[in-house]
Design a protein around this motif. Structure first.
Motif, PDB file in Angstrom:
ATOM      1  N   HIS A 228      -4.612   1.168   6.649  1.00  0.00           N
ATOM      2  CA  HIS A 228      -5.677   1.002   5.650  1.00  0.00           C
ATOM      3  C   HIS A 228      -5.910  -0.454   5.287  1.00  0.00           C
ATOM      4  CE1 HIS A 228      -5.453   5.438   4.165  1.00  0.00           C
ATOM      5  NE2 HIS A 228      -5.456   5.332   5.478  1.00  0.00           N
TER       6      HIS A 228
ATOM      7  N   VAL B 237     -14.400  -0.190   8.100  1.00  0.00           N
ATOM      8  CA  VAL B 237     -13.333  -0.712   7.244  1.00  0.00           C
ATOM      9  C   VAL B 237     -13.865  -0.998   5.839  1.00  0.00           C
ATOM     10  CG1 VAL B 237     -11.830  -2.724   6.878  1.00  0.00           C
ATOM     11  CG2 VAL B 237     -11.923  -1.634   9.121  1.00  0.00           C
ATOM     12  N   ASN B 238     -15.026  -1.616   5.756  1.00  0.00           N
ATOM     13  CA  ASN B 238     -15.597  -1.956   4.451  1.00  0.00           C
ATOM     14  C   ASN B 238     -15.974  -0.719   3.637  1.00  0.00           C
ATOM     15  OD1 ASN B 238     -15.240  -4.673   4.846  1.00  0.00           O
ATOM     16  ND2 ASN B 238     -17.355  -5.066   5.446  1.00  0.00           N
TER      17      ASN B 238
ATOM     18  N   ASN C 269      -7.867  -3.897   4.888  1.00  0.00           N
ATOM     19  CA  ASN C 269      -9.268  -4.271   4.689  1.00  0.00           C
ATOM     20  C   ASN C 269      -9.665  -5.277   5.781  1.00  0.00           C
ATOM     21  OD1 ASN C 269      -8.578  -6.952   3.862  1.00  0.00           O
ATOM     22  ND2 ASN C 269      -8.404  -6.300   1.719  1.00  0.00           N
ATOM     23  N   TRP C 270     -10.895  -5.760   5.724  1.00  0.00           N
ATOM     24  CA  TRP C 270     -11.410  -6.649   6.770  1.00  0.00           C
ATOM     25  C   TRP C 270     -10.589  -7.934   6.858  1.00  0.00           C
ATOM     26  CZ3 TRP C 270     -17.127  -8.830   6.617  1.00  0.00           C
ATOM     27  CH2 TRP C 270     -17.399  -9.510   7.802  1.00  0.00           C
TER      28      TRP C 270
ATOM     29  N   GLU D  58      -7.496  -8.491   5.805  1.00  0.00           N
ATOM     30  CA  GLU D  58      -6.140  -8.186   6.256  1.00  0.00           C
ATOM     31  C   GLU D  58      -6.105  -7.925   7.765  1.00  0.00           C
ATOM     32  OE1 GLU D  58      -4.585  -6.123   2.082  1.00  0.00           O
ATOM     33  OE2 GLU D  58      -5.581  -4.908   3.608  1.00  0.00           O
TER      34      GLU D  58
ATOM     35  N   ARG E 154     -14.068   1.949   3.804  1.00  0.00           N
ATOM     36  CA  ARG E 154     -12.782   2.636   3.717  1.00  0.00           C
ATOM     37  C   ARG E 154     -12.723   3.878   4.601  1.00  0.00           C
ATOM     38  NH1 ARG E 154      -9.270   0.667   0.936  1.00  0.00           N
ATOM     39  NH2 ARG E 154      -8.136   2.526   0.311  1.00  0.00           N
TER      40      ARG E 154
ATOM     41  N   LYS F 149       0.822  -1.218   0.000  1.00  0.00           N
ATOM     42  CA  LYS F 149       0.000   0.000   0.000  1.00  0.00           C
ATOM     43  C   LYS F 149       0.854   1.266   0.000  1.00  0.00           C
ATOM     44  CE  LYS F 149      -3.564  -2.429   2.633  1.00  0.00           C
ATOM     45  NZ  LYS F 149      -4.751  -2.417   1.817  1.00  0.00           N
TER      46      LYS F 149
END
Length: 148
Positions: free
Chosen positions: A92, A124-125, A94-95, A97, A127, A50
């Motif tokens: 940042h 999280v979903n 995601n779910w 991760e 962002r 990222k």
């Protein structure tokens, strides 16, 4: 940590006899997860992907660089699940991760049946990685904030 897919290793183990285990472990040791290093390498891999620097993650998570570094390298171990979640949000993640990071650290994954976790999952979903915005969402639901 070297890359060899878990599926490849699973295939090797599927029909293995107990007397073959020693050679399997020796031949594949570089692909095995080291409990202390697995979390650190995972965090680094995801952040590198990222283009996010660890020092920025510490800052956004609200921890000093020295303390954050000790937590991420597992030189110091914390039972503060919120801290690991904050580090993931700052990176940042995601779910999936985030759940993997929590699991590698030895903590429970975000759980859809837990109202507070559900709120974090929705953030999280969508962002939403800003701690204060997430704290607002949590407080609006009468739930404990992530930040102290």
């Amino acid at each position: 940590m070297q890359k060899k897919s878990t599926n490849e290793l699973n295939d090797l183990l599927e029909n293995m006899k107990p007397d073959q285990l020693d050679s399997y472990l020796k031949d594949n040791s570089k692909y095995m997860a080291d409990e202390k290093k697995a979390f650190y390498y995972y965090m680094k891999d995801v952040l590198d992907e990222k283009n996010i620097k660890l020092k920025d993650v510490y800052s956004f998570a609200g921890v000093t660089e020295s303390y954050g570094s000790k937590i991420v390298t597992m030189e110091k171990h914390t039972k503060d699940r919120d801290l690991i979640i904050r580090l993931c949000l700052a990176g940042h993640f995601n779910w999936d991760e985030t759940n993997r990071a929590l699991k590698l650290y030895g903590l429970s994954e975000l759980y859809a049946k837990d109202p507070r976790d559900a709120c974090i999952i929705v953030a999280v979903n969508n962002r939403i990685f800003d701690m204060y915005e997430i704290d607002e969402m949590l407080m609006k639901q009468g739930l404990k904030k992530l930040t102290t």
